[in-house]
Motif scaffolding. Sequence first.
Motif, PDB file in Angstrom:
ATOM      1  N   PHE A  45       0.819  -1.249   0.017  1.00 37.33           N
ATOM      2  CA  PHE A  45      -0.096  -0.014  -0.028  1.00 37.33           C
ATOM      3  C   PHE A  45       0.795   1.415  -0.045  1.00 37.33           C
ATOM      4  N   SER A  46       0.252   2.520  -0.435  1.00 40.01           N
ATOM      5  CA  SER A  46       0.670   3.637  -0.339  1.00 40.01           C
ATOM      6  C   SER A  46       0.118   4.617   0.519  1.00 40.01           C
ATOM      7  N   VAL A  47       0.534   5.600   0.984  1.00 35.60           N
ATOM      8  CA  VAL A  47      -0.301   6.850   1.537  1.00 35.60           C
ATOM      9  C   VAL A  47      -0.214   8.153   0.916  1.00 35.60           C
ATOM     10  N   GLU A  48      -1.384   8.530   0.575  1.00 29.51           N
ATOM     11  CA  GLU A  48      -1.446  10.020  -0.122  1.00 29.51           C
ATOM     12  C   GLU A  48      -1.839  10.857   0.698  1.00 29.51           C
ATOM     13  N   LYS A  49      -2.763  10.696   1.483  1.00 24.91           N
ATOM     14  CA  LYS A  49      -2.994  11.958   2.160  1.00 24.91           C
ATOM     15  C   LYS A  49      -3.180  11.387   3.901  1.00 24.91           C
ATOM     16  N   LEU A  50      -2.932  12.357   4.722  1.00 22.56           N
ATOM     17  CA  LEU A  50      -3.052  11.703   6.446  1.00 22.56           C
ATOM     18  C   LEU A  50      -3.225  13.070   6.850  1.00 22.56           C
ATOM     19  N   GLN A  51      -4.394  13.283   7.603  1.00 25.89           N
ATOM     20  CA  GLN A  51      -4.764  14.405   8.298  1.00 25.89           C
ATOM     21  C   GLN A  51      -5.389  13.994   9.518  1.00 25.89           C
ATOM     22  N   TYR A  52      -5.194  14.490  10.816  1.00 24.51           N
ATOM     23  CA  TYR A  52      -5.764  13.944  11.812  1.00 24.51           C
ATOM     24  C   TYR A  52      -5.779  15.115  13.136  1.00 24.51           C
ATOM     25  N   ILE A  53      -6.593  14.947  13.894  1.00 24.78           N
ATOM     26  CA  ILE A  53      -6.714  15.862  14.885  1.00 24.78           C
ATOM     27  C   ILE A  53      -6.313  15.123  16.348  1.00 24.78           C
ATOM     28  N   ILE A  54      -5.353  15.962  17.098  1.00 18.48           N
ATOM     29  CA  ILE A  54      -5.128  15.541  18.406  1.00 18.48           C
ATOM     30  C   ILE A  54      -5.763  16.882  19.439  1.00 18.48           C
ATOM     31  N   SER A  55      -6.211  16.548  20.640  1.00 21.85           N
ATOM     32  CA  SER A  55      -6.506  17.464  21.405  1.00 21.85           C
ATOM     33  C   SER A  55      -6.098  17.204  22.794  1.00 21.85           C
ATOM     34  N   ASP A  56      -6.337  18.158  23.840  1.00 24.61           N
ATOM     35  CA  ASP A  56      -6.267  17.986  25.034  1.00 24.61           C
ATOM     36  C   ASP A  56      -4.828  17.394  25.588  1.00 24.61           C
ATOM     37  N   VAL A  57      -3.745  17.987  24.977  1.00 22.75           N
ATOM     38  CA  VAL A  57      -2.310  17.414  25.114  1.00 22.75           C
ATOM     39  C   VAL A  57      -1.982  17.665  26.778  1.00 22.75           C
ATOM     40  N   THR A  58      -1.593  16.807  27.523  1.00 24.92           N
ATOM     41  CA  THR A  58      -1.335  17.027  28.780  1.00 24.92           C
ATOM     42  C   THR A  58       0.044  16.402  29.197  1.00 24.92           C
ATOM     43  N   LEU A  59       0.945  17.160  29.860  1.00 25.86           N
ATOM     44  CA  LEU A  59       2.155  17.127  30.181  1.00 25.86           C
ATOM     45  C   LEU A  59       2.102  16.477  31.737  1.00 25.86           C
ATOM     46  N   HIS A  60       2.559  15.731  32.137  1.00 25.48           N
ATOM     47  CA  HIS A  60       2.352  15.039  33.751  1.00 25.48           C
ATOM     48  C   HIS A  60       4.124  15.281  34.319  1.00 25.48           C
ATOM     49  N   GLU A  93      10.166  24.121  35.034  1.00 20.34           N
ATOM     50  CA  GLU A  93      11.279  23.072  34.597  1.00 20.34           C
ATOM     51  C   GLU A  93      11.218  21.910  35.621  1.00 20.34           C
ATOM     52  N   GLY A  94      11.923  20.858  35.029  1.00 20.01           N
ATOM     53  CA  GLY A  94      11.914  19.522  35.796  1.00 20.01           C
ATOM     54  C   GLY A  94      11.437  18.426  35.004  1.00 20.01           C
ATOM     55  N   ILE A  95      11.392  17.388  35.436  1.00 21.98           N
ATOM     56  CA  ILE A  95      11.134  15.984  34.795  1.00 21.98           C
ATOM     57  C   ILE A  95       9.724  15.718  34.570  1.00 21.98           C
ATOM     58  N   TYR A  96       9.361  15.135  33.329  1.00 19.09           N
ATOM     59  CA  TYR A  96       8.150  15.035  33.285  1.00 19.09           C
ATOM     60  C   TYR A  96       8.165  13.412  32.553  1.00 19.09           C
ATOM     61  N   ASP A  97       7.300  12.773  33.170  1.00 21.00           N
ATOM     62  CA  ASP A  97       7.306  11.311  32.958  1.00 21.00           C
ATOM     63  C   ASP A  97       6.102  10.681  32.260  1.00 21.00           C
ATOM     64  N   ARG A  98       5.121  11.640  31.759  1.00 20.64           N
ATOM     65  CA  ARG A  98       3.935  11.120  31.096  1.00 20.64           C
ATOM     66  C   ARG A  98       3.713  12.083  30.342  1.00 20.64           C
ATOM     67  N   LEU A  99       3.291  11.873  28.921  1.00 21.22           N
ATOM     68  CA  LEU A  99       2.477  12.709  28.035  1.00 21.22           C
ATOM     69  C   LEU A  99       1.324  12.090  27.486  1.00 21.22           C
ATOM     70  N   SER A 100      -0.068  12.596  27.614  1.00 22.24           N
ATOM     71  CA  SER A 100      -0.986  11.858  27.290  1.00 22.24           C
ATOM     72  C   SER A 100      -1.902  13.098  26.354  1.00 22.24           C
ATOM     73  N   PHE A 101      -2.816  12.501  25.583  1.00 21.51           N
ATOM     74  CA  PHE A 101      -3.419  13.556  24.621  1.00 21.51           C
ATOM     75  C   PHE A 101      -4.680  12.629  24.173  1.00 21.51           C
ATOM     76  N   VAL A 102      -5.608  13.364  23.613  1.00 17.92           N
ATOM     77  CA  VAL A 102      -6.808  12.620  22.973  1.00 17.92           C
ATOM     78  C   VAL A 102      -6.635  12.496  21.297  1.00 17.92           C
ATOM     79  N   PHE A 103      -6.826  11.460  20.698  1.00 12.10           N
ATOM     80  CA  PHE A 103      -6.870  11.236  19.288  1.00 12.10           C
ATOM     81  C   PHE A 103      -8.344  11.527  19.006  1.00 12.10           C
ATOM     82  N   GLY A 104      -8.243  12.741  18.150  1.00 12.85           N
ATOM     83  CA  GLY A 104      -9.688  13.034  17.746  1.00 12.85           C
ATOM     84  C   GLY A 104     -10.387  14.033  18.874  1.00 12.85           C
TER      85      GLY A 104
END
Lengths: 242, 347
Positions: A45-60, A93-104
């Motif tokens: 297969f090939s990829v011709e188009k790729l569009q998406y939405i992410i939301s509510d990105v959160t850094l822990h 500043e500091g260490i962040y050990d988790r990144l979460s977000f919503v796909f869509g």
Amino acid sequence: MLSCNNDDPKGTISYPVSFAFTQTVGGGQLMTNSLNYTNAAGNTFSVEKLQYIISDVTLHKKGGGSTIIDEYHFVDIANASTLTFNAGILLEEGIYDRLSFVFGLKEDKNISGVHTDLNALSWSWPDALGGGYHFMKLEGRYIDTLANTSSYTTHMGTAREITAVDTTFHVNYIHIDLSNVEINISSETTIDIEMDVLNWYENPYTWDFNLLNTMIMPNYEAQINLRNNGQNVFSIGQVHSN
Amino acid sequence: MVMGCDNTDPDPVIRPTPYEIEYPFTINKYLPPMIIPEDNPMTVEGVALGRKLFYEKKLSGDGTMSCASCHMPDVSFADSSKFSVGIDGIEGKRNSPNIVNAGWMNDLFWDGRAESIETQALAPVTNPIEMHSTWIDVSQKLMLDEEYVSLFNAAFGTIIIDSMLVVKAIAQFERTLISGNAPFDKFLANEPMNWSTEDFAAAYNGFMIFMDETKGDCFHCHGDETNPLWTDNLFHNNGLDAVFTDLGQGEITHNPSDNGKFKTPTLRNLLFTAPYMHDGRFNTLEEVVEHYSTGLKNSPTIDPLMKKVDQGGINLSAVEKANLVMFLKSLTDSSFVVNPNFQNPNQ
């Protein structure tokens, strides 16, 4: 909009943090219009188009506290300006050990017609299928069982389930949780969020383009399979300290 | 109009009046505000000048053609001819697109070669098969006209007329060409459509086909009730030809993957804008719908959204096709083509 629930002791230094979106196929950089990728079902297969939405990105932050970006971001690999997301946040500043977000989009954001920028992009998800917006448009071609080149359109959004007695709309966004990471914020930072396209089509569901190619928006099982496979699509790539 | 003018001031400051855009209901509700270039804010004086220039035949080499010669207001600023004919009697190779809600459009022309209205407006004046003039000649003609000197001074604060100011004014006028008063807009605004029950039912069923991925699936490229532009502003190969005689976007990008792709046209005001497609090959909406139903031709760049290409298309029934056409008719804004603010001011 930005909301913080972390402690903010006086004297703590904060730095700008932004995000960059990268796309791979089986670990290699995605090349569009290249009909030479192979998925778990053995489809070329090939990829011709790729569009998406992410939301509510959160850094822990390690040890407690998190910062959520209460926005959505539209990514179109054909539009370089969408491949970075700078919400103007400053992160302590500091260490962040988790990144979460919503796909869509979660229910509170996935409301038909309310996002004028998405409206102008023709990103609506038909009301008959539950309304709101597409979460993803992933399109390209594959070699079918007759060795012909055919098309696929992997579009994802709200999942409509029709049973003998009822029609139910299932929110179909994916909560992506990237833990066991270590992001050291000690200067202005850009975090790469990487999507491996191959993973949309495997683990746990092995997706065969001969069976699921176009017209999958009303296909409840296909939508749920995308949600399940999508758990494994994202990872954190490089973290750039400027 | 000169504002803030002091008779004792030897260098009066020109302050054009900001132009207030009026957005119809559906456009106001569903679209972001029009993007206005920072270096070309809309003003009352600029819009009026642009309107006059849009209809000005001095923009052509022999004084016989204006923008409106190929973008006629009574047909939604399109051309009823398959191909427009320039001042030297030479036909173009593409159908003149209509000008509707252009303030939200990008990558103009069928092949997307102009990134803005201003850039687009530069091209036809010097195109040898269109207006076949030179910008030096146009500037000189306009600067010899005292009325234009006064109008440019009022709009831009200068009496030196050049190509950039001409296209800025025309672009300001084109941004006022907002259409949002079709029967379907009225339906969304809970206003009476004044349609018969039968026609309304047919149009409603047509909209369902339009929105069904397994039927018409028109919405992916042409939008829906929340996209009053009725275009995605992108480029697609919609299966017109197996072999391309016109490369479309590929002619500009030189990327073979773009061959045969053309800008998605708006579906607004289709009743006025026949013939259809980039080359005007279809004379009726019925022919257009038949193309998507049974006439698709495969090619290496055909859009993945074109379904069942091996069967010629989605094979709609006669009733489904008729309903779809009725829905398309509901996007006709008759008030747009007679809007007095859009007509020729030079008559």
